[in-house]
Design an enzyme around this catalytic site. Structure first.
Site, PDB file in Angstrom:
ATOM      1  N   PHE A   1       0.862  -1.175   0.000  1.00 41.38           N
ATOM      2  CA  PHE A   1       0.000   0.000   0.000  1.00 41.38           C
ATOM      3  C   PHE A   1       0.911   1.242   0.000  1.00 41.38           C
ATOM      4  O   PHE A   1       1.885   1.292   0.744  1.00 41.38           O
ATOM      5  CB  PHE A   1      -0.870  -0.035   1.258  1.00 41.38           C
ATOM      6  CG  PHE A   1      -2.013   0.927   1.256  1.00 41.38           C
ATOM      7  CD1 PHE A   1      -3.247   0.563   0.736  1.00 41.38           C
ATOM      8  CD2 PHE A   1      -1.856   2.203   1.773  1.00 41.38           C
ATOM      9  CE1 PHE A   1      -4.305   1.457   0.747  1.00 41.38           C
ATOM     10  CE2 PHE A   1      -2.907   3.099   1.784  1.00 41.38           C
ATOM     11  CZ  PHE A   1      -4.140   2.728   1.257  1.00 41.38           C
TER      12      PHE A   1
ATOM     13  N   ASP B   1       1.581  -5.605   8.257  1.00 47.32           N
ATOM     14  CA  ASP B   1       0.421  -4.720   8.140  1.00 47.32           C
ATOM     15  C   ASP B   1      -0.797  -5.604   7.886  1.00 47.32           C
ATOM     16  O   ASP B   1      -0.888  -6.274   6.852  1.00 47.32           O
ATOM     17  CB  ASP B   1       0.632  -3.716   7.000  1.00 47.32           C
ATOM     18  CG  ASP B   1      -0.472  -2.665   6.968  1.00 47.32           C
ATOM     19  OD1 ASP B   1      -1.632  -3.012   7.292  1.00 47.32           O
ATOM     20  OD2 ASP B   1      -0.183  -1.511   6.608  1.00 47.32           O
TER      21      ASP B   1
ATOM     22  N   TYR C   1     -10.899   0.772  10.047  1.00 43.79           N
ATOM     23  CA  TYR C   1     -12.149   1.093   9.340  1.00 43.79           C
ATOM     24  C   TYR C   1     -12.473   0.163   8.180  1.00 43.79           C
ATOM     25  O   TYR C   1     -13.390   0.427   7.428  1.00 43.79           O
ATOM     26  CB  TYR C   1     -12.139   2.554   8.856  1.00 43.79           C
ATOM     27  CG  TYR C   1     -10.933   2.963   8.035  1.00 43.79           C
ATOM     28  CD1 TYR C   1     -10.818   2.614   6.699  1.00 43.79           C
ATOM     29  CD2 TYR C   1      -9.911   3.705   8.609  1.00 43.79           C
ATOM     30  CE1 TYR C   1      -9.711   2.988   5.961  1.00 43.79           C
ATOM     31  CE2 TYR C   1      -8.802   4.087   7.877  1.00 43.79           C
ATOM     32  CZ  TYR C   1      -8.711   3.725   6.546  1.00 43.79           C
ATOM     33  OH  TYR C   1      -7.612   4.086   5.825  1.00 43.79           O
ATOM     34  N   LYS C   2     -11.714  -0.926   8.029  1.00 44.04           N
ATOM     35  CA  LYS C   2     -12.007  -1.867   6.938  1.00 44.04           C
ATOM     36  C   LYS C   2     -12.842  -3.013   7.508  1.00 44.04           C
ATOM     37  O   LYS C   2     -14.010  -2.823   7.830  1.00 44.04           O
ATOM     38  CB  LYS C   2     -10.704  -2.307   6.284  1.00 44.04           C
ATOM     39  CG  LYS C   2     -10.060  -1.135   5.529  1.00 44.04           C
ATOM     40  CD  LYS C   2      -8.658  -1.390   5.067  1.00 44.04           C
ATOM     41  CE  LYS C   2      -8.128  -0.156   4.347  1.00 44.04           C
ATOM     42  NZ  LYS C   2      -6.683  -0.159   4.203  1.00 44.04           N
TER      43      LYS C   2
HETATM   44  C1  LIG Z   1      -6.025   0.970   4.295  1.00 40.95           C
HETATM   45  C2  LIG Z   1      -4.571   0.820   4.478  1.00 40.95           C
HETATM   46  C3  LIG Z   1      -3.822   1.846   5.056  1.00 40.95           C
HETATM   47  C4  LIG Z   1      -4.501   3.135   5.457  1.00 40.95           C
HETATM   48  O1  LIG Z   1      -3.684   4.012   6.115  1.00 40.95           O
HETATM   49  P1  LIG Z   1      -4.355   5.232   6.919  1.00 40.95           P
HETATM   50  O2  LIG Z   1      -3.203   5.945   7.472  1.00 40.95           O
HETATM   51  O3  LIG Z   1      -5.225   4.616   7.973  1.00 40.95           O
HETATM   52  O4  LIG Z   1      -5.135   6.019   5.924  1.00 40.95           O
HETATM   53  C5  LIG Z   1      -2.468   1.630   5.240  1.00 40.95           C
HETATM   54  N1  LIG Z   1      -1.871   0.463   4.853  1.00 40.95           N
HETATM   55  C6  LIG Z   1      -2.587  -0.539   4.285  1.00 40.95           C
HETATM   56  C7  LIG Z   1      -1.906  -1.808   3.907  1.00 40.95           C
HETATM   57  C8  LIG Z   1      -3.936  -0.373   4.073  1.00 40.95           C
HETATM   58  O5  LIG Z   1      -4.638  -1.349   3.505  1.00 40.95           O
END
Ligand SMILES: *Cc1c(COP(=O)(O)O)cnc(C)c1O
Length: 411
Positions: free
Chosen positions: A128, A200, A225-226
């Site tokens: 990500f 992660d 939030y997922k």
């Molecule tokens: C959704 C997600 C994020 C989101 O990061 P935020 O700082 O909460 O916006 C980070 N890393 C991964 C792998 C994700 O899927």
């Protein structure tokens, strides 16, 4: 045009899995099939009341007293403890705090201080983006070396550069393709090399068993939030294995992580245990929403969520194969290599996602050509999977994906 054999299969599978259908616990629009719970989880029905009470009674009535009287101060540890069983973590190792980006920065920097004589950080080029930005920023600031390797290649990198690797930072499930990586195997390979494993869990926790303690993971972070349904911008969490807590020293430190926060001391003296990972005042209303949303996790153990999810994603894939040929699967077919989403490539992927939403099926688009359908198992049915595949087939037949619609900021 739905296929009769598929409709019969959906009905049979939904009957088989009736005991794990938690749809009634969520508020979802009737005319929508929601396949984006891996981007923003749905709203559990009881959460609005909890949040309204926190705003009106705690904030409005108790005012600053609520830090004590409503135990606001202890929320990061308390919600962490609620979450721990979902992660396969024993007590005292999980804390809920800031965004994933912030928590990742904190844990990566702490990992580097735990391995001060090593100069290499390994991460996945397909990670990500925020993860890549955080890791490369820390590597740059310290003059270290970043090695980019797919999780499949990481054990070989670890074997080759055993004495040099400080930490391996990987996503458990690929956010784009939905591939589930070998967390136990890679963690073990990292340890054999003397390195740390930092995972992660944003696309796995809440959707499948993670078993952090059993696999001796060192550090982990993940999104609230997922699949945890904490609501937009819900705080993320951090896991620090007990054996690392005494030496856990992040670059980013805050007064809430001090041993005596109200001593207001000019020097940082870390609190005992995972509490030292606290930063400043957390987003409390969001944290309380996440805490309430975790009730849903209690209603269905994560191993059962996984069974339901695998059945749904398997069926979704089969329906799309039959009803919407032309989409090329990117997600592994083997159950043990798949997270809780199915993704395909298509040359007009954005058009497909947009036209699908116009037909009431919400998924998302990812660059460059990915149609991504997330399957948050507790509130979806096999009938929903068939509806999504049927709509996909219909829109492709009608050429609706070719209309060339402008993209909004968020896809
Ligand atoms: C959704 C997600 C994020 C989101 O990061 P935020 O700082 O909460 O916006 C980070 N890393 C991964 C792998 C994700 O899927």
């Amino acid at each position: 045009m739905t296929s009769a054999p598929l409709a019969a299969a959906a009905a049979r599978l939904d009957a088989d899995h009736a005991a794990s259908d938690l749809r009634e616990l969520f508020l979802l629009p009737d005319d929508v099939v929601y396949l984006d719970g891996n981007s923003l989880g749905a709203l559990p029905r009881h959460v609005p009341d909890v949040v309204a009470r926190a705003v009106l009674e705690d904030w409005g009535g108790e005012l600053v007293r609520a830090w004590n009287s409503r135990e606001w101060w202890r929320a990061p540890e308390r919600v962490g403890e609620r979450l721990a069983p979902v992660l396969g973590a024993g007590t005292g190792q999980v804390l809920v705090g800031d965004s994933t980006t912030v928590q990742l920065h904190q844990t990566v920097s702490a990992a580097l201080r735990l391995r001060p004589d090593r100069r290499v950080v390994v991460t996945d080029p397909g990670a990500f983006p925020t993860d890549l930005y955080v890791v490369s920023g820390l590597v740059e600031a310290r003059g270290l070396e970043l090695v980019l390797a797919s999780p499949a290649e990481v054990p070989a990198v670890l074997a080759e550069r055993a004495a040099e690797v400080a930490v391996v930072v990987l996503q458990h499930v690929d956010h784009r393709t939905g591939e589930l990586w070998d967390l136990p195997g890679i963690t073990e390979a990292a340890h054999t090399a003397g390195a740390l494993a930092l995972w992660d869990l944003s696309h796995s926790a809440g959707a499948l068993p993670v078993d952090l303690d059993a696999h001796e993971v060192d550090l982990a972070v993940g999104c609230g939030y997922k699949y945890l349904n904490g609501g937009p911008g819900a705080p993320a969490y951090v896991y620090v294995a007990r054996r690392h807590q005494a030496a856990y020293t992040p670059d980013l430190r805050g007064w809430h992580g001090h041993a005596e926060p109200f001593a207001m001391s000019p020097t940082w003296r870390p609190a005992e245990g995972v509490r030292r990972a606290r930063l400043g005042s957390p987003p409390l209303l969001s944290m309380l929403a996440l805490e309430a949303a975790l009730d849903v996790q209690d209603a269905l153990p994560v191993a059962r969520v996984r069974e339901r999810s695998l059945s749904l994603t398997r069926f979704l894939r089969a329906c799309v194969d039959e009803l919407a040929p032309g989409l090329v699967p990117l997600t592994p077919e083997a159950d043990e290599q798949r997270g809780s989403q199915v993704a395909w490539s298509h040359p007009a992927a954005w058009g497909v996602v947009h036209a699908l939403a116009a037909r009431g099926v919400i998924g998302d688009f990812r660059e460059p050509d990915v149609v991504r359908l997330g399957v948050a198992a507790p509130y979806l049915t096999h009938a929903d999977m068939l509806t999504a595949a049927t709509r996909l087939g219909e829109l492709l037949d009608a050429g609706e994906h070719l209309a060339g619609r402008p993209r909004p900021l968020v896809t």
